[in-house]
Enzyme design. Structure first.
Site, PDB file in Angstrom:
ATOM      1  N   SER A 171       0.820  -1.208   0.000  1.00 34.99           N
ATOM      2  CA  SER A 171       0.000   0.000   0.000  1.00 34.99           C
ATOM      3  C   SER A 171       0.850   1.252   0.000  1.00 34.99           C
ATOM      4  CB  SER A 171      -0.861   0.055   1.267  1.00 34.99           C
ATOM      5  OG  SER A 171      -1.677  -1.062   1.352  1.00 34.99           O
TER       6      SER A 171
ATOM      7  N   HIS B 268      -1.177  -2.591  -7.158  1.00 38.98           N
ATOM      8  CA  HIS B 268      -1.903  -2.286  -5.919  1.00 38.98           C
ATOM      9  C   HIS B 268      -3.411  -2.413  -6.142  1.00 38.98           C
ATOM     10  CE1 HIS B 268      -2.943   0.927  -2.683  1.00 38.98           C
ATOM     11  NE2 HIS B 268      -3.002  -0.285  -2.183  1.00 38.98           N
TER      12      HIS B 268
ATOM     13  N   GLU C  26      -3.865   0.273  -8.943  1.00 42.82           N
ATOM     14  CA  GLU C  26      -2.839   1.317  -9.064  1.00 42.82           C
ATOM     15  C   GLU C  26      -1.542   0.603  -9.478  1.00 42.82           C
ATOM     16  OE1 GLU C  26      -2.132   3.254  -5.290  1.00 42.82           O
ATOM     17  OE2 GLU C  26      -1.805   5.182  -6.236  1.00 42.82           O
TER      18      GLU C  26
ATOM     19  N   ASN D 178      -2.950   6.044  -1.203  1.00 41.53           N
ATOM     20  CA  ASN D 178      -2.797   6.226   0.242  1.00 41.53           C
ATOM     21  C   ASN D 178      -2.121   7.533   0.627  1.00 41.53           C
ATOM     22  OD1 ASN D 178      -4.153   4.005   1.513  1.00 41.53           O
ATOM     23  ND2 ASN D 178      -2.733   2.730   0.350  1.00 41.53           N
TER      24      ASN D 178
HETATM   25  P1  NAD Z   1      -3.844  -9.533   6.080  1.00 45.09           P
HETATM   26  O1  NAD Z   1      -3.358  -9.334   7.464  1.00 45.09           O
HETATM   27  O2  NAD Z   1      -5.281  -9.833   5.845  1.00 45.09           O
HETATM   28  O3  NAD Z   1      -3.005 -10.712   5.362  1.00 45.09           O
HETATM   29  C1  NAD Z   1      -1.615 -10.763   5.347  1.00 45.09           C
HETATM   30  C2  NAD Z   1      -1.225 -12.207   5.112  1.00 45.09           C
HETATM   31  O4  NAD Z   1       0.185 -12.286   4.867  1.00 45.09           O
HETATM   32  C3  NAD Z   1      -1.506 -13.113   6.339  1.00 45.09           C
HETATM   33  O5  NAD Z   1      -2.294 -14.210   5.933  1.00 45.09           O
HETATM   34  C4  NAD Z   1      -0.109 -13.533   6.776  1.00 45.09           C
HETATM   35  O6  NAD Z   1      -0.050 -14.835   7.330  1.00 45.09           O
HETATM   36  C5  NAD Z   1       0.640 -13.479   5.430  1.00 45.09           C
HETATM   37  N1  NAD Z   1       2.090 -13.500   5.574  1.00 45.09           N
HETATM   38  C6  NAD Z   1       2.867 -12.910   6.524  1.00 45.09           C
HETATM   39  N2  NAD Z   1       4.160 -13.210   6.303  1.00 45.09           N
HETATM   40  C7  NAD Z   1       4.205 -14.004   5.197  1.00 45.09           C
HETATM   41  C8  NAD Z   1       5.265 -14.653   4.502  1.00 45.09           C
HETATM   42  N3  NAD Z   1       6.527 -14.550   4.891  1.00 45.09           N
HETATM   43  N4  NAD Z   1       4.949 -15.396   3.418  1.00 45.09           N
HETATM   44  C9  NAD Z   1       3.671 -15.529   3.016  1.00 45.09           C
HETATM   45  N5  NAD Z   1       2.627 -14.933   3.651  1.00 45.09           N
HETATM   46  C10 NAD Z   1       2.901 -14.187   4.720  1.00 45.09           C
HETATM   47  O7  NAD Z   1      -3.381  -8.220   5.271  1.00 45.09           O
HETATM   48  P2  NAD Z   1      -3.984  -7.637   3.901  1.00 45.09           P
HETATM   49  O8  NAD Z   1      -4.998  -6.603   4.229  1.00 45.09           O
HETATM   50  O9  NAD Z   1      -4.347  -8.772   2.996  1.00 45.09           O
HETATM   51  O10 NAD Z   1      -2.713  -6.846   3.341  1.00 45.09           O
HETATM   52  C11 NAD Z   1      -1.729  -7.494   2.554  1.00 45.09           C
HETATM   53  C12 NAD Z   1      -0.980  -6.466   1.729  1.00 45.09           C
HETATM   54  O11 NAD Z   1      -1.906  -5.771   0.884  1.00 45.09           O
HETATM   55  C13 NAD Z   1      -0.270  -5.377   2.551  1.00 45.09           C
HETATM   56  O12 NAD Z   1       0.918  -5.013   1.913  1.00 45.09           O
HETATM   57  C14 NAD Z   1      -1.272  -4.230   2.515  1.00 45.09           C
HETATM   58  O13 NAD Z   1      -0.667  -2.974   2.699  1.00 45.09           O
HETATM   59  C15 NAD Z   1      -1.802  -4.380   1.097  1.00 45.09           C
HETATM   60  N6  NAD Z   1      -3.115  -3.771   0.850  1.00 45.09           N
HETATM   61  C16 NAD Z   1      -4.094  -3.842   1.793  1.00 45.09           C
HETATM   62  C17 NAD Z   1      -5.336  -3.277   1.534  1.00 45.09           C
HETATM   63  C18 NAD Z   1      -6.441  -3.358   2.557  1.00 45.09           C
HETATM   64  O14 NAD Z   1      -7.452  -2.671   2.397  1.00 45.09           O
HETATM   65  N7  NAD Z   1      -6.316  -4.170   3.584  1.00 45.09           N
HETATM   66  C19 NAD Z   1      -5.585  -2.646   0.304  1.00 45.09           C
HETATM   67  C20 NAD Z   1      -4.566  -2.621  -0.658  1.00 45.09           C
HETATM   68  C21 NAD Z   1      -3.330  -3.184  -0.366  1.00 45.09           C
END
Ligand code: NAD
Length: 282
Positions: free
Chosen positions: A119, A140, A152, A190
């Site tokens: 993000s 993104h 994005e 963001n």
């Molecule tokens: P989340 O907490 O739902 O999921 C993250 C996942 O990553 C978990 O299942 C965790 O076990 C896994 N993980 C951690 N370390 C790992 C590794 N070494 N290998 C493989 N998997 C691993 O988080 P999310 O909301 O899905 O966010 C994930 C990414 O997407 C982040 O970079 C976040 O900034 C980005 N993002 C989030 C949103 C949102 O609205 N939540 C929107 C766009 C982008």
């Protein structure tokens, strides 16, 4: 290289959404996380989403079954040796992503593009951890991935034209609309949205209004489909805090300081919807 097999690292709310969209577009998908437990949770979410779509008549049972049959589970990053394109969607922590990209660089064939769904973390910083910075790009997606139209696309300094073009084509294959951002902390989405969310948290912290009133003002007064505090709960408060820290560190400008109340909630484990408690209870 023809892209037939699409790798997703991280099976959380974003990773399983990306895996679902890729599988629905006809690609074979390898969905990875740190353990079977996390991958199974991600797959259960996809199954629920598809079941709901069948019930509502949006897709047929055949499409549901075919989509699920294209998703292979993985708890070992070495499985990405079989992927033709990989998106990383693991937790928003810089050091964690650096480690994943080093491992992906070793596991994947030389021509394979390594995209990140980060993000806020600059793409160039992640790309520098690999031997293929020209093949690293930001892809993104927005939350919830199956619903939201935007991707994005962020080019790092070294990202090649070919990597960019292939990523644009994939975005369209997923029936999404790309918007190009340059590589600065928080990109466009963001850089603009998260300080607004952070300011809404400050308004709550300073007792300017209740969570409900703050959200109502933005929904009814500015036509936002969702108030900023409900949106923060949807994104995940840990992710919101990580993004504010990246903006603050990246620009060294006090206007990006995370609200102490946000930090307090994260420290208490109140991460929003995913833990059942954030600014609201779920
Ligand atoms: P989340 O907490 O739902 O999921 C993250 C996942 O990553 C978990 O299942 C965790 O076990 C896994 N993980 C951690 N370390 C790992 C590794 N070494 N290998 C493989 N998997 C691993 O988080 P999310 O909301 O899905 O966010 C994930 C990414 O997407 C982040 O970079 C976040 O900034 C980005 N993002 C989030 C949103 C949102 O609205 N939540 C929107 C766009 C982008």
């Amino acid at each position: 290289m023809e892209i037939k097999t699409f790798g997703v690292v991280g099976s959380g709310q974003m990773g399983n959404g990306i895996a679902q969209v890729a599988a629905m577009s006809g690609l074979n998908v390898i969905m990875n996380d740190i353990s079977d437990e996390f991958v199974n949770k991600g797959l259960a979410t996809i199954t629920n989403n598809l079941d709901r779509s069948v019930e509502k008549g949006r897709i047929s049972k055949e499409v549901r079954d075919a989509t699920l049959s294209r998703i292979k589970k993985s708890a070992d990053i070495k499985d990405m040796a079989n992927a033709d394109y990989v998106v990383e969607a693991a937790t928003e922590k810089e050091e964690l992503k650096f480690g994943i990209f080093k491992n992906l660089d070793s596991a994947c064939r030389p021509g394979v593009i390594l995209a990140t769904n980060t993000s806020s973390i600059p793409i160039g910083r992640i790309a520098a951890k690999t031997s293929r910075p020209d093949k690293v790009i930001g892809m993104h997606f927005m939350n919830p991935v199956p619903v939201m139209k935007l991707v994005e696309v962020i080019r790092g300094l070294a990202t090649s034209d070919e990597t960019y073009q292939i990523t644009l084509e994939l975005t369209k294959k997923f029936d999404k609309t790309p918007a190009l951002s340059n590589d600065f902390p928080g990109f466009i989405a963001n850089r603009v949205a998260m300080p607004m969310i952070n300011e809404a948290i400050f308004a709550l912290y300073h007792s300017v209004g209740t969570a409900e009133d703050i959200d109502t003002v933005l929904k009814l007064g500015f036509n936002h489909p969702m108030g900023p505090l409900a949106l923060a709960d949807l994104i995940g408060l840990d992710t919101c805090l990580a993004i504010m820290e990246t903006l603050y560190e990246g620009f060294k400008d006090s206007k990006y300081r995370p609200c102490p109340l946000l930090r307090k909630y994260v420290e208490a484990g109140w991460l929003g919807r995913k833990t059942g408690r954030g600014f609201y209870k779920y």
